[in-house]
Scaffold this active site. Structure first.
Site, PDB file in Angstrom:
ATOM      1  N   ARG A  23      30.094  57.153  61.338  1.00 30.08           N
ATOM      2  CA  ARG A  23      28.628  57.158  61.283  1.00 30.08           C
ATOM      3  C   ARG A  23      27.945  58.288  62.036  1.00 30.08           C
ATOM      4  O   ARG A  23      26.715  58.343  62.057  1.00 30.08           O
ATOM      5  CB  ARG A  23      28.025  55.827  61.755  1.00 30.08           C
ATOM      6  CG  ARG A  23      28.263  54.692  60.828  1.00 30.08           C
ATOM      7  CD  ARG A  23      27.253  53.601  60.988  1.00 30.08           C
ATOM      8  NE  ARG A  23      27.433  52.826  62.196  1.00 30.08           N
ATOM      9  CZ  ARG A  23      26.769  51.716  62.457  1.00 30.08           C
ATOM     10  NH1 ARG A  23      25.875  51.268  61.615  1.00 30.08           N
ATOM     11  NH2 ARG A  23      26.983  51.061  63.570  1.00 30.08           N
ATOM     12  N   ASP A  24      28.662  59.185  62.689  1.00 36.67           N
ATOM     13  CA  ASP A  24      27.974  60.277  63.397  1.00 36.67           C
ATOM     14  C   ASP A  24      28.839  61.534  63.426  1.00 36.67           C
ATOM     15  O   ASP A  24      29.073  62.123  64.478  1.00 36.67           O
ATOM     16  CB  ASP A  24      27.582  59.834  64.808  1.00 36.67           C
ATOM     17  CG  ASP A  24      26.439  60.666  65.391  1.00 36.67           C
ATOM     18  OD1 ASP A  24      25.715  61.343  64.618  1.00 36.67           O
ATOM     19  OD2 ASP A  24      26.261  60.646  66.623  1.00 36.67           O
TER      20      ASP A  24
END
Length: 172
Positions: A92-93
């Site tokens: 997610r990042d």
């Protein structure tokens, strides 16, 4: 209390980050050797010392990279992300600041603080309704719209990463 102020939730996220990153045994993922909470309540991680700098700093210095160099650097990271996805782990990042370019010329994926586990029951996923996890510039549009977390979000971020590595500038 909110996810951002609840110490118990923050400690649970930290513990999950350490456990998930520690369970991924790919050379392109930072190794977590140990973790815990000190007597004063501060969480800690033990990982090997990496020498080099994050990819964001490297790109500021060098600008864009030739396509062959991008491919060479990213191939192991793509393998690691693929393995993570096969295990139900969504980072997610993924961004230049969460990739470390070592002095021995390899990229290592860092910061599993926003990790999403597809296997977790909905009520234990440690995210708050309406809270977007990740760096806004790199978050996939469908995640912002619906909150749905899938491996496609990581693939979107990798696409942005490739453009940034080639041009030396963020897409957005």
């Amino acid at each position: 209390p909110s996810l951002l102020t609840d110490r118990g939730a923050l400690e649970a996220r930290f513990r999950r980050e350490a456990e998930v990153a520690g369970s991924l045994s790919h050379p392109a993922v930072v190794r977590i050797l140990d973790h815990g909470v000190a007597d004063d309540g501060r969480p800690w991680l033990v990982m090997p010392r990496l020498r080099g700098r994050d990819l964001a700093a490297a790109l500021e210095h060098t600008g864009g990279l030739p396509p062959q160099r991008v491919r060479e650097l990213l191939a192991p990271v793509l393998e690691a992300v693929s393995e993570a996805h096969a295990r139900g782990v969504v980072h997610r990042d993924i961004k230049p600041g969460n990739l470390f370019l070592t002095d021995d010329d390899r990229l290592v994926l860092l910061d599993f603080g926003g990790v999403f586990l597809e296997s977790q029951p909905a009520d234990t996923r440690l995210s708050a309704t309406g809270v977007v996890v990740g760096t806004p510039r790199y978050v996939a549009p469908e995640y912002v719209r619906s909150g749905e977390v899938t491996p496609r979000g990581d693939v979107y971020q990798i696409g942005l990463l490739i453009v940034e590595m080639l041009t030396g500038r963020p897409v957005l």
